[in-house]
Design an enzyme around this catalytic site. Structure first.
Site, PDB file in Angstrom:
ATOM      1  N   ASP A 229       0.804  -1.394  -0.018  1.00 38.88           N
ATOM      2  CA  ASP A 229      -0.026  -0.051   0.034  1.00 38.88           C
ATOM      3  C   ASP A 229       0.792   1.343  -0.049  1.00 38.88           C
ATOM      4  O   ASP A 229       0.342   2.370  -0.219  1.00 38.88           O
ATOM      5  CB  ASP A 229      -0.985   0.162   1.144  1.00 38.88           C
ATOM      6  CG  ASP A 229      -2.018   1.044   1.106  1.00 38.88           C
ATOM      7  OD1 ASP A 229      -2.422   1.174  -0.179  1.00 38.88           O
ATOM      8  OD2 ASP A 229      -2.217   1.583   2.243  1.00 38.88           O
ATOM      9  N   SER A 251      -7.777   5.026   0.317  1.00 36.71           N
ATOM     10  CA  SER A 251      -8.175   3.969  -0.647  1.00 36.71           C
ATOM     11  C   SER A 251      -9.574   3.532  -0.423  1.00 36.71           C
ATOM     12  O   SER A 251     -10.203   3.647   0.799  1.00 36.71           O
ATOM     13  CB  SER A 251      -7.222   2.772  -0.117  1.00 36.71           C
ATOM     14  OG  SER A 251      -5.892   3.241  -0.330  1.00 36.71           O
ATOM     15  N   GLN A 320      -5.689  -1.848  -6.609  1.00 38.93           N
ATOM     16  CA  GLN A 320      -6.447  -0.967  -5.447  1.00 38.93           C
ATOM     17  C   GLN A 320      -7.090   0.240  -6.413  1.00 38.93           C
ATOM     18  O   GLN A 320      -6.735   0.713  -7.228  1.00 38.93           O
ATOM     19  CB  GLN A 320      -5.168  -0.343  -4.543  1.00 38.93           C
ATOM     20  CG  GLN A 320      -5.953   0.560  -3.787  1.00 38.93           C
ATOM     21  CD  GLN A 320      -4.796   1.164  -2.757  1.00 38.93           C
ATOM     22  OE1 GLN A 320      -4.643   2.308  -2.921  1.00 38.93           O
ATOM     23  NE2 GLN A 320      -4.402   0.246  -1.941  1.00 38.93           N
TER      24      GLN A 320
END
Length: 335
Positions: A229, A251, A320
Site C-alpha cells: 500500500d 483507498s 487498488q
C-alpha cells in the site's frame, strides 16, 4: 502461524548482519490475542494525514486470519474494503469469522473495529500447496539492480544539499523525519523542481527493514501486504501532479494475489501503473460540463501492481482503487 517453510532463497539479497528482527514482525504485525479469533493491533507509523496507514490494517487483518488456519495452508488471495477512516489514537480490534474450512481451500472473513464500528473488512482465502502442470508469467522489466541505486533517504539528503531545492526544504525534512519500517530505492527518481509530465507508472525496489528470515511464508505475505500500500495509489497522480495538488487521497479497496514464495526482507521490484482515473457519469457530459469538470475536484483512481523477486519470479499481484480530491496547483505551494 506455521513453522519455517523454505521460500526459495535464490531470489537474492542475502540476510542482513546480526539478528536485528524487523519491527514489522516484532511490533507492527504482532497482534495481541484477546479471545478466540479476536485480536488487538496497535500502531507504529502514522502518515502526515493523521489517518491510519492502510497497509498496516491489511497486514494486521491478514495476520489475524492466518492465526485461524492450519499450518499446511498458505494465503493465495485477499480482498479488502476500507469503510471508515482509521483513528490513530486508539487500537484496532480484529474479529475473525471462519467462513469455510475445506480440504483444499479455507476462507476467513475479518472485520476491523474502532469505536464500536467497522473501519475495514476483508476476505482472505488459503490453499494447500499443490503442483500445477500449467504455468506462465509476464517477464520482469529490465531495470538496474538495487545495489546500483540510491536509497530514498540518500535522494532526499541530496536534494536538501542542493540550493535549487530550497523552497522544498520544509517538505523534504518532514519526509526525511518519518520512521517508515521499509526501505525503498526508486528506479527513475525525479527531482521535485522538474515540472515533467509523467506516465502513470513507477517502479521501485522495496524490502522490509531488519531481518525476518526464512520463517513462515504467511508472515512474509503479511509484510508484503503492508508494503503493497506504500505509494501505490499515488501512481494515479503522476500525470497530473503539476496541474493539481492533492487535497485528499484515500483507498477504497485493495486486493492481492500471492503466486510464488518470496522473502519480504529481500529486495523486490514493485511495478505500479494506473490504467484509469476519472469519475463515471450517468450520461455523456456536455462540452460545457467537460470543460468545467475540474471544478468538482473529486475522482477515483485505479492502480495495478506487481511484486517481482530479484531472480525474475512474479511473486505477488495487487490492485487498488481510491478517491482522489484535488485542487489547482499553486506554484507557491510547498511539498
Amino acid at each position: 502461524m506455521s513453522p519455517p517453510q523454505d521460500p526459495e532463497d535464490e531470489q537474492g539479497g542475502g540476510d542482513p548482519p546480526g539478528d536485528l528482527r524487523s519491527v514489522l514482525v516484532t511490533s507492527v504485525l504482532n497482534l495481541e490475542p484477546l479471545d478466540e479469533d479476536l485480536f488487538r493491533g496497535t500502531h507504529y507509523w502514522v502518515p502526515s494525514t493523521q489517518r491510519l496507514f492502510g497497509g498496516q490494517i491489511v497486514g494486521q487483518a491478514l495476520v489475524a486470519a492466518a492465526k485461524s488456519v492450519s499450518e499446511d495452508v498458505h494465503v493465495h488471495s485477499v480482498h479488502c474494503y476500507f469503510v471508515r477512516t482509521g483513528d490513530p489514537k486508539v487500537p484496532v480490534l480484529y474479529q475473525v469469522e471462519r467462513t469455510r474450512t475445506g480440504a483444499s481451500f479455507s476462507v476467513r472473513f475479518v472485520k476491523a473495529v474502532q469505536h464500536g464500528r467497522p473501519i475495514f473488512i476483508c476476505q482472505a482465502s488459503f490453499q494447500k500447496a499443490q503442483p500445477s502442470p500449467m504455468q506462465h508469467q509476464f517477464s520482469m522489466p529490465a531495470v538496474p539492480p538495487p545495489e546500483e541505486l540510491l536509497s530514498h533517504e540518500a535522494l532526499i539528503n541530496q536534494c536538501l544539499r542542493d540550493p535549487k531545492f530550497q523552497k522544498y526544504q520544509v517538505g523534504l525534512n518532514r519526509i526525511a523525519a518519518q520512521e517508515v519500517p521499509i526501505e525503498i530505492k526508486l528506479v527513475n527518481p525525479t527531482a521535485p523542481c522538474k515540472l515533467k509530465k509523467m506516465e502513470p507508472k513507477q517502479m521501485f525496489w522495496v524490502r522490509a527493514r531488519g531481518h525476518i528470515g526464512e520463517g513462515d511464508m504467511k508472515m512474509h505475505c503479511c509484510v508484503a501486504a503492508y508494503i503493497s500500500d506504500f505509494a501505490f495509489l499515488g501512481t494515479a497522480i503522476l500525470p497530473h501532479r503539476w496541474q493539481y495538488k492533492v487535497d485528499f487521497m484515500v483507498s477504497l479497496d485493495h486486493s492481492m494475489w500471492f503466486h510464488a514464495p518470496f522473502r519480504a526482507d529481500h529486495w523486490m521490484l514493485y511495478e505500479c501503473e494506473s490504467p484509469w482515473a476519472g469519475k463515471r457519469d450517468s450520461q455523456e457530459p456536455t462540452a460545457s460540463q467537460h470543460r468545467n469538470s475540474h471544478l468538482d475536484g473529486s475522482s477515483r483512481g485505479l492502480v495495478h501492481g506487481r511484486l517481482w523477486r530479484q531472480d525474475g519470479v512474479l511473486a505477488v499481484s495487487c490492485a487498488q482503487e481510491g478517491v482522489i480530491r484535488v485542487k489547482p496547483w499553486d506554484s507557491t505551494s510547498k511539498l
